[in-house]
Write an enzyme that holds these catalytic residues in place. Structure first.
Site, PDB file in Angstrom:
ATOM      1  N   GLY A  30     -35.439 -13.801   3.023  1.00  0.00           N
ATOM      2  CA  GLY A  30     -36.248 -12.605   2.812  1.00  0.00           C
ATOM      3  C   GLY A  30     -37.695 -12.980   2.645  1.00  0.00           C
ATOM      4  O   GLY A  30     -38.063 -14.158   2.690  1.00  0.00           O
ATOM      5  N   SER A  31     -38.519 -11.948   2.515  1.00  0.00           N
ATOM      6  CA  SER A  31     -39.913 -12.270   2.257  1.00  0.00           C
ATOM      7  C   SER A  31     -40.416 -11.428   1.106  1.00  0.00           C
ATOM      8  O   SER A  31     -40.117 -10.246   1.007  1.00  0.00           O
ATOM      9  CB  SER A  31     -40.761 -12.071   3.507  1.00  0.00           C
ATOM     10  OG  SER A  31     -40.682 -10.740   3.908  1.00  0.00           O
ATOM     11  N   GLY A  32     -41.134 -12.063   0.215  1.00  0.00           N
ATOM     12  CA  GLY A  32     -41.691 -11.372  -0.936  1.00  0.00           C
ATOM     13  C   GLY A  32     -43.174 -11.209  -0.748  1.00  0.00           C
ATOM     14  O   GLY A  32     -43.718 -11.497   0.325  1.00  0.00           O
ATOM     15  N   GLY A  54     -44.852 -14.738  -0.260  1.00  0.00           N
ATOM     16  CA  GLY A  54     -44.401 -15.652   0.778  1.00  0.00           C
ATOM     17  C   GLY A  54     -42.939 -15.421   1.067  1.00  0.00           C
ATOM     18  O   GLY A  54     -42.379 -14.392   0.704  1.00  0.00           O
ATOM     19  N   GLU A  55     -42.320 -16.417   1.693  1.00  0.00           N
ATOM     20  CA  GLU A  55     -40.938 -16.214   2.070  1.00  0.00           C
ATOM     21  C   GLU A  55     -39.961 -16.776   1.041  1.00  0.00           C
ATOM     22  O   GLU A  55     -40.306 -17.664   0.277  1.00  0.00           O
ATOM     23  CB  GLU A  55     -40.692 -16.830   3.435  1.00  0.00           C
ATOM     24  CG  GLU A  55     -41.059 -15.816   4.498  1.00  0.00           C
ATOM     25  CD  GLU A  55     -41.424 -16.403   5.819  1.00  0.00           C
ATOM     26  OE1 GLU A  55     -41.505 -17.629   5.931  1.00  0.00           O
ATOM     27  OE2 GLU A  55     -41.628 -15.606   6.747  1.00  0.00           O
ATOM     28  N   LYS A  94     -38.716 -19.908  -3.362  1.00  0.00           N
ATOM     29  CA  LYS A  94     -39.822 -19.025  -3.002  1.00  0.00           C
ATOM     30  C   LYS A  94     -40.982 -19.916  -2.630  1.00  0.00           C
ATOM     31  O   LYS A  94     -41.395 -20.753  -3.454  1.00  0.00           O
ATOM     32  CB  LYS A  94     -40.242 -18.200  -4.210  1.00  0.00           C
ATOM     33  CG  LYS A  94     -39.770 -16.788  -4.230  1.00  0.00           C
ATOM     34  CD  LYS A  94     -40.593 -16.061  -5.279  1.00  0.00           C
ATOM     35  CE  LYS A  94     -39.938 -14.837  -5.783  1.00  0.00           C
ATOM     36  NZ  LYS A  94     -40.747 -14.152  -6.783  1.00  0.00           N
ATOM     37  N   ASP A 132     -42.741  -4.275 -14.133  1.00  0.00           N
ATOM     38  CA  ASP A 132     -42.335  -3.991 -12.751  1.00  0.00           C
ATOM     39  C   ASP A 132     -40.811  -3.951 -12.665  1.00  0.00           C
ATOM     40  O   ASP A 132     -40.222  -4.438 -11.706  1.00  0.00           O
ATOM     41  CB  ASP A 132     -42.912  -5.069 -11.831  1.00  0.00           C
ATOM     42  CG  ASP A 132     -42.892  -4.650 -10.367  1.00  0.00           C
ATOM     43  OD1 ASP A 132     -42.580  -3.471 -10.098  1.00  0.00           O
ATOM     44  OD2 ASP A 132     -43.177  -5.499  -9.504  1.00  0.00           O
TER      45      ASP A 132
END
Ligand code: ACK
Length: 934
Positions: A571-573, A576-577, A595, A688
């Protein structure tokens, strides 16, 4: 297909289309409707009534006979006559019969099926529907095409005109209300028109002007003002009527006089008209056709005309401005007699706002602001026009290995532009060599070829541009030739520019290489994945929390990069990935998530990124994601955590919709609550908390993650953290944190309430597609998310408690965990399902109820299949059909045992179906009284 006239069961003549080529293989028979104008609808529904013969009832057709047919559609701006082709049509669905008939039914009663399918989004002026037969024995008895609207209504003293529903089944259309006469706007009145044609979430209101009081959706004054009929004599008696002609009905009142209630003027108050209604737009490239219906209140007069106001709203400007003089209005902009208008010569890819106001002979005399219907549109690409770049400039120098061209965007971009560079290289011996290069942007460079270059530039041809080349001779700074011996002189800026380009290129290349080696795509462009968050102020949030609250101590453990083996990207945050990999520890290999900070990061980004690890490293709790360590050697920046097999909670629930028991869902929430209790006990505020930031492992254990926004508070547990800027995830954030940036454990509790809602709604987006701004104002006005379908009352009550306006009144995480524990210990307490808030946009049940009022399936209502689709249980269509449940009326009488008897084994699905049935029952009782209507 044959067109056949026959009689129905009551011997009434009917016209049908039939096909029955069941003996021959590979059937492909099409039946198309005539062209159907869209009439402003964005989504239409096709209700098909048909009969279908059971293949088993016909001997010798096995293998060739089918029991389904296909429904297709094709959009077009005009009637294409007979020229449509099968390949142009888009498939809507394959339709099977709930009931097929056998030979024994022939001549008696053929079982009638009714299926409804939604078609959309529609954007062209009209469409066709088509049936494709692939070898069934089928008769189409009727096709009804309709769309849904929210009806005209007055709410909070604001009149809402009729609105056509949105393009897809979950969209809400925002509609602004106009204050009724003699009232003023307090907060902009708005409502949302749901896909089912219901008004939802009223926001804002109007209040009666001074001297008027509210009575039944209107403002009435003791002394209501009169209007003057245009061009007529003014009154001579104060407040009294002026008689025109001889008839007693020809009474006109003097404008701005206040007659006593006994005067005929009191009720006869001609005035300006209300706004036109049902304004729709149809965009075609850079033109738009506007159509509307006359105002509901003509102001007691018949001399209505319309004026159009055009406003252009470029993104960059942040506000709207008057449309340019080049805009063309056909037939004209003002004093329009007919209720339609064409506006042409608009800019491509531009936002416009059109206001249509109705005026009559007394509008100019009225002190009231004019009321207008408003529609916002975005234009598309223009038709062909020239969009050539202007003023290009080349930079190069003798001995240089690259050349740069800089140019200005064309003044009339007419849309999104790509540029093409044409060049040829002059090689004296062999003549010209040339080639095309296509690049986007306003500058480019390329390696210098052997000979001098002669470049030329144009905007790439597109529907908007013929893309004329700038003559190469028009290039500044040396003319046609660049590089080689005849190029322009180079200056220091050019050298710096080139150096920077080269260095950046090298760095990117280097990172790409590293990345490739590790199979983890660093190169992927940074995407702002956090679309949920809204920027607050321009100010950057001060960053003082590298090691929150424990300055100087290190909570992270450095991991040798060589011990990590990255296997895939998962996945990507935001930063970054995220990759899946293995961490070699003595004697074993642990599955880990890695990450990696995106390429091209700044020092500050690196610090922010690693600070998340230093926050995480301080925690040790089974419901908080565990940090394995960090990789920070050299330019690398990676955070290594335990691997959570099921990924993030929101996505996980969406892919397992309805598959868990309430107890399992409460168990997940209990985990999140326990993790949050641990954090709040330590004085940490997450800021969050959302289902997307909770991870789920293979045993359904939920762990709180993503500490990018976390902050530590001082010892006082009631302390709140105030930030001066930064991004805020609006839908999850408490009102006081949005308004005053006061984050606290109590604001985390609010977010936890939203996570509860997400979990019970299986990953549905909180507040659906409402805008952030509307979420803020509706919450401010007291609106709260309704209970998701089948949600136990106790859980919804807990959510509502978490959403208490006063943060001091919200439960603490320790109390939340205790409540959840108590519910888990006492499953009975989860049996009672919450009643649904009447304002909640849960389409399924509301629609069902509406249609049941009309008598259920077969009388224009929804079918069992539709209902199942709407609660995302469509997979059980066959189960219901096999069980003989052919109408929603029958479904409403089902109990848990009946549902189980259909072979629906998953508890979550049983609950969902029963919850929806219960909801429909509740809705019916509340909207139409006793259930005998069923
Ligand atoms: O829903 P997903 O598969 O779970 O997609 C997101 C993506 O990375 C971006 O955040 C996944 N992810 C993040 N951390 C972890 C982890 N520790 N274990 C497994 N998946 C993770 C997340």
């Amino acid at each position: 297909w044959d067109s056949i006239n026959e009689v129905d069961e009551s011997f009434r003549p009917i016209h049908t289309y039939q096909v029955c080529n069941v003996m021959s293989p590979n059937q492909n028979n099409w039946l198309r409707t005539s062209w159907v104008p869209r009439d402003g609808a964005r989504r239409v529904y096709a209700e098909i009534k048909f009969t279908l013969r059971d293949c088993n009832s016909m001997p010798g057709v096995l293998g060739t006979c089918k029991e389904t047919f296909n429904l297709y559609y094709l959009e077009s701006d005009r009637d294409l006559g007979a020229s449509t082709q099968e390949s142009q049509f888009l498939k809507i669905d394959t339709i099977a019969a709930d009931e097929s008939f056998t030979g024994a039914d022939l001549g008696v009663r053929r079982k009638l099926n009714t299926e409804v399918r939604g078609v959309g989004p529609l954007s062209k002026r009209g469409f066709y529907l088509a049936f494709q037969d692939i070898g069934a024995c089928l008769a189409i008895l009727s096709l009804r095409i309709y769309y849904k609207k929210c009806p005209t209504m007055v709410r909070n003293l604001a009149a809402f005109s009729e609105a056509v529903t949105g393009a897809d089944s979950s969209s809400l259309v925002e509609v602004r209300g106009q204050c009724v006469r003699h009232s003023e706007e307090r907060d902009t009145p708005k409502m949302y028109c749901s896909a089912e044609g219901e008004w939802l979430v009223p926001i804002g209101k109007c209040v009666c002007s001074a001297g008027y009081e509210e009575r039944q959706d209107a403002c009435v004054g003791e002394r209501a003002p009169c209007g003057l009929a245009g061009g007529l004599r003014r009154g001579r008696l104060p407040g009294g009527p002026v008689r025109i002609g001889t008839g007693s009905d020809r009474v006109r009142c003097p404008y701005n006089k206040y007659p006593p209630p006994s005067s005929p003027c009191y009720s006869l108050r001609p005035g300006p008209p209300s706004a036109p209604v049902n304004l729709i737009s149809s965009v075609n490239g850079t033109s738009v056709t506007l159509e509307w219906a006359p105002p509901l209140d003509p102001g007691g007069r018949s001399d209505i005309t319309y004026n159009a106001v055009c406003r252009r709203c470029p993104w960059a400007l942040g506000h709207c401005e008057k449309c340019g003089s080049g805009t063309r209005f056909v037939p004209q902009q003002t004093s329009l007699v007919q209720a339609s208008l064409l506006v042409a010569n608009l800019l491509a890819h531009m936002n416009y706002s059109f206001w249509i106001e109705a005026v009559n002979g007394v509008s100019d005399l009225s002190p009231e602001p004019r009321q207008a219907a408003v529609v916002n549109i975005t234009t598309n690409q223009a038709g062909p026009a020239d969009a050539s770049p202007t003023k290009s400039q080349s930079r190069s120098g003798p001995g240089q290995t690259s050349v740069s061209l800089l140019w200005q965007e064309p003044e009339q971009p007419n849309g999104i532009i790509r540029y093409e560079i044409k060049y040829y290289e002059e090689v004296p011996a062999s003549g010209r060599r040339g080639g095309w290069r296509t690049r986007a942007g306003g500058a480019l460079g390329w390696t210098r070829p052997r000979g001098p270059l002669v470049p030329s530039l144009r905007a790439a041809p597109s529907p908007a541009s013929r893309g004329l080349f700038l003559p190469s001779g028009s290039l500044q700074g040396g003319g046609a030739r660049i590089g080689g011996f005849k190029g322009p002189r180079y200056d220091t800026r050019t050298i710096v520019w080139i150096c920077l380009t080269l260095i950046t290129g090298l760095v990117v290349l280097l990172l790409l290489l590293i990345c490739k080696k590790r199979h983890c795509g660093y190169s992927k462009a940074f995407q702002d994945s956090d679309e949920e968050k809204m920027h607050y102020q321009n100010g950057q949030e001060p960053h003082t929390y590298e090691e929150p609250g424990r300055a100087g101590r290190s909570f992270t453990r450095e991991i040798e990069a060589s011990r990590i083996h990255i296997e895939k990207i998962i996945g990507s945050g935001e930063s970054g990935e995220v990759c899946y990999g293995r961490l070699r520890v003595p004697g074993q290999q642990d599955a880990v998530a890695i990450k990696a900070l995106k390429a091209g990061y700044t020092e500050r980004q690196r610090r922010d990124f690693l600070s998340e690890a230093s926050i995480m490293g301080q925690f040790d709790h089974p419901n908080i994601i565990r940090l394995e360590g960090v990789v920070t050697r050299g330019r690398l920046a990676m955070i290594v955590t335990e691997y959570m097999e099921n990924g993030s909670l929101d996505a996980f629930l969406r892919t397992h919709d309805g598959q868990f028991t309430i107890m399992q869902l409460v168990g997940m929430l209990r985990g999140v609550g326990a993790g949050m209790r641990y954090l709040s006990d330590l004085g940490y505020v997450h800021r969050d908390l959302a289902a997307r930031n909770v991870l789920v492992d293979g045993n359904l254990v939920c762990k709180v993650s993503d500490f990018g926004l976390s902050r530590v508070l001082e010892d006082d547990p009631d302390a709140a953290y105030t930030t001066t800027g930064g991004k805020i995830p609006i839908r999850w954030t408490a009102p006081e944190a949005i308004a005053f940036r006061t984050f606290s454990s109590a604001s985390d509790v609010w977010s936890f309430g939203v996570v509860m809602w997400e979990v019970l709604a299986y990953g549905e987006r909180p507040y659906w597609n409402m805008t952030n701004r509307d979420v803020i104002s509706s919450v401010e006005e007291g609106y709260r998310l309704p209970a998701p379908m089948g949600c136990p009352r106790a859980l919804h009550q807990l959510m509502l408690d978490c959403w208490h306006k006063d943060r001091a009144q919200r439960p603490r995480f320790s109390q939340i965990v205790s409540i959840l524990d108590a519910l888990i210990r006492n499953p009975e307490s989860l049996r009672t399902t919450a009643t649904l808030c009447p304002r909640c946009p849960a389409p399924a049940f509301a629609r069902s109820c509406f249609d049941l009022r009309g008598g259920g399936a077969g009388s224009g209502g929804l079918t069992v299949g539709d209902w199942l689709d709407s609660i995302r249980m469509g997979r059980y269509r066959d189960h219901f059909a096999a069980g003989g449940y052919s109408s929603l009326g029958m479904v409403l009488r089902m109990n848990a045992q009946d549902v189980r008897a259909l072979g629906i084994t998953l508890m979550g699905h049983q609950k969902k179906i029963l919850g929806s049935i219960q909801t429909m029952r509740a809705q019916l009782t509340s909207t139409q009284g006793p259930r005998r209507h069923l």
